[in-house]
Design an enzyme around this catalytic site. Structure first.
Site, mmCIF file in Angstrom:
data_model
loop_
_atom_site.group_PDB
_atom_site.id
_atom_site.type_symbol
_atom_site.label_atom_id
_atom_site.label_comp_id
_atom_site.label_asym_id
_atom_site.label_seq_id
_atom_site.Cartn_x
_atom_site.Cartn_y
_atom_site.Cartn_z
ATOM 1 N N TRP A 60 0.830 -1.213 0.000
ATOM 2 C CA TRP A 60 0.000 0.000 0.000
ATOM 3 C C TRP A 60 0.857 1.253 0.000
ATOM 4 O O TRP A 60 0.523 2.230 -0.670
ATOM 5 C CB TRP A 60 -1.008 -0.018 1.154
ATOM 6 C CG TRP A 60 -2.020 -1.099 0.927
ATOM 7 C CD1 TRP A 60 -2.208 -2.224 1.667
ATOM 8 C CD2 TRP A 60 -2.953 -1.199 -0.177
ATOM 9 N NE1 TRP A 60 -3.187 -3.012 1.109
ATOM 10 C CE2 TRP A 60 -3.663 -2.408 -0.013
ATOM 11 C CE3 TRP A 60 -3.248 -0.399 -1.273
ATOM 12 C CZ2 TRP A 60 -4.655 -2.825 -0.913
ATOM 13 C CZ3 TRP A 60 -4.241 -0.810 -2.171
ATOM 14 C CH2 TRP A 60 -4.926 -2.002 -1.982
ATOM 15 N N ASP A 110 -2.079 6.667 6.136
ATOM 16 C CA ASP A 110 -3.108 5.810 5.545
ATOM 17 C C ASP A 110 -3.507 4.803 6.621
ATOM 18 O O ASP A 110 -2.850 3.784 6.803
ATOM 19 C CB ASP A 110 -2.542 5.098 4.307
ATOM 20 C CG ASP A 110 -3.523 4.064 3.747
ATOM 21 O OD1 ASP A 110 -4.633 3.924 4.297
ATOM 22 O OD2 ASP A 110 -3.156 3.395 2.761
ATOM 23 N N LYS A 149 -13.199 -1.644 6.390
ATOM 24 C CA LYS A 149 -12.572 -2.555 7.352
ATOM 25 C C LYS A 149 -13.140 -2.285 8.747
ATOM 26 O O LYS A 149 -13.992 -3.026 9.217
ATOM 27 C CB LYS A 149 -11.062 -2.424 7.320
ATOM 28 C CG LYS A 149 -10.516 -2.768 5.919
ATOM 29 C CD LYS A 149 -9.191 -2.118 5.666
ATOM 30 C CE LYS A 149 -8.818 -2.054 4.208
ATOM 31 N NZ LYS A 149 -8.880 -3.282 3.437
HETATM 32 C C1 LIG Z 1 -3.757 0.210 3.884
HETATM 33 C C2 LIG Z 1 -4.625 0.310 2.676
HETATM 34 N N1 LIG Z 1 -4.538 1.412 1.901
HETATM 35 C C3 LIG Z 1 -5.300 1.555 0.805
HETATM 36 C C4 LIG Z 1 -6.187 0.590 0.416
HETATM 37 C C5 LIG Z 1 -7.012 0.792 -0.830
HETATM 38 O O1 LIG Z 1 -8.299 1.087 -0.430
HETATM 39 P P1 LIG Z 1 -9.504 1.259 -1.462
HETATM 40 O O2 LIG Z 1 -9.794 -0.074 -2.009
HETATM 41 O O3 LIG Z 1 -10.573 1.831 -0.574
HETATM 42 O O4 LIG Z 1 -9.077 2.227 -2.507
HETATM 43 C C6 LIG Z 1 -6.326 -0.573 1.182
HETATM 44 C C7 LIG Z 1 -7.300 -1.617 0.781
HETATM 45 O O5 LIG Z 1 -7.334 -2.695 1.280
HETATM 46 C C8 LIG Z 1 -5.521 -0.713 2.339
HETATM 47 O O6 LIG Z 1 -5.606 -1.794 3.090
#
Ligand SMILES: Cc1ncc(COP(=O)(O)O)c(C=O)c1O
Length: 360
Positions: A102, A172, A196
């Site tokens: 991520w 994040d 989540k």
């Molecule tokens: C830490 C983290 N950042 C970003 C995301 C991406 O999120 P989204 O699918 O809402 O764009 C996720 C998705 O699992 C994540 O776990």
């Protein structure tokens, strides 16, 4: 009806009490003759739901009036672009810490909008460690420092909040928000996809210090401009009303559970039990350094990957769902967010012990 234990990384388990309340209120919200999904977002009834959700979130996280809380769309992935679009000025540099998949995505996206310095990375340990802060090469006067406190795929969690002085710290928190207390005042901006620990997919939370608003250049589209969303109470356009309502129910449920302090203790206990079991077994292992193990996402591999399929099939038959690891890393992953009860972790451990015995 029987509900299984759901270890999905996201969209993840929601509290049963929340789903039951939503079910009860679904067709005819409080005698009004319609559902929340069918109501204008400008209707006083919805405005009250929206305001109560924000108030409860502020209570839960101790968010002061110095911060705006935005209820947006586009997922955490949109924030990978919105953060630099709104905070990274012409000629400035932003620092990023790379601790997993991520972080990497956030870095790649931010690079499209300005100068990015990867101040530290743990890619050389296959993201099984968090680089100690004294090894970071931060720039002189960066616009912000971005990190991912909990890497959902690798199951890697910071055991510390980075100290960056007056530089805005951007986090994040998609997979750790509301799992335990955090001091919001240490951050310039926090963002999280809802699916989540907050509510259903479709809603993205941004908590941003108000002095960081208004920095976007005039070419930034209105929908991607924090200031515009803040000025319009997150109703510049039609917000994801049902996801906002459901998230409000989750916040209210969390308050009834004793808030994030209590949740943090339960989550700690759940994680300790599961890692303790894994470390003592001959079949299962987790590669992450002990101090940086995630309390929310517990990846593990089996000593013989030919057992992966039988493990998953038998787990599913036993009512333990979604234990397959992320497609990029394989193996298993148990996500044990707030709505996954301790009994689910106990059931998982009992199943894993049985499986190991049968396959010794
Ligand atoms: C830490 C983290 N950042 C970003 C995301 C991406 O999120 P989204 O699918 O809402 O764009 C996720 C998705 O699992 C994540 O776990």
């Amino acid at each position: 009806m029987s509900r299984a234990y759901n270890f999905c990384a996201g969209p993840a388990a929601l509290p049963q009490a929340v789903l039951e309340q939503a079910q009860q209120e679904m067709l005819d919200y409080r005698g009004l003759g319609l559902s929340i999904m069918e109501m204008s977002h400008r209707d006083n009834v919805f405005v009250e739901i929206a305001e109560q959700a924000e108030k409860d979130l502020r209570d839960l996280m101790g968010i002061s009036d110095d911060y705006a809380v935005l209820f947006l769309q586009g997922g955490a992935s949109s924030q990978f672009a919105m953060v630099p679009m709104n905070l990274l000025g012409e000629g400035q540099t932003a620092d990023y810490i790379n601790t997993g998949q991520w972080s990497k995505k956030a870095i790649k996206e931010a690079g499209r909008y300005g100068k990015i310095n990867v101040a530290a990375s743990s890619e050389d340990t296959n993201f099984s460690t968090v680089p100690p802060q004294d090894s970071w090469n931060l720039s002189d006067n960066p616009a912000y420092v971005h990190y991912c406190p909990n890497e959902t795929i690798g199951g890697l969690e910071y055991s510390f909040v980075p100290a960056v002085g007056d530089t805005p710290l951007v986090a994040d928190m998609s997979s750790t928000i509301l799992s335990r207390p955090v001091d919001v005042n240490q951050y310039g901006l926090i963002y999280a996809g809802a699916q989540k620990n907050i509510g259903p997919a479709g809603l993205t939370l941004v908590i941003v210090r108000k002095d960081l608003l208004g920095k976007a250049s005039s070419s930034v589209p209105a929908m991607l401009n924090y200031q515009i969303h803040a000025d319009n109470g997150s109703m510049y356009n039609t917000p994801p009303t049902y996801a906002w309502y459901l998230s409000g129910l989750v916040f209210s449920w969390l308050k009834k559970q004793g808030g994030v302090g209590n949740m943090g203790e339960i989550n700690q206990r759940k994680a300790e039990k599961l890692y303790g079991f894994i470390d003592n077994s001959g079949l299962y292992s987790n590669p992450v350094e002990v101090i940086s193990r995630s309390r929310m996402n517990v990846p593990f591999v089996l000593a013989d990957d030919r057992l992966d399929k039988p493990f998953l099939d038998q787990a599913q038959a036993a009512g333990l769902l979604n234990l397959k690891g992320h497609r990029s890393v394989g193996g298993m992953r148990a996500s044990i967010y707030n709505a996954v009860p301790e009994a689910a972790v106990d059931a998982l451990i009992a199943f894993m012990a049985e499986f190991e015995k049968r396959n010794a």
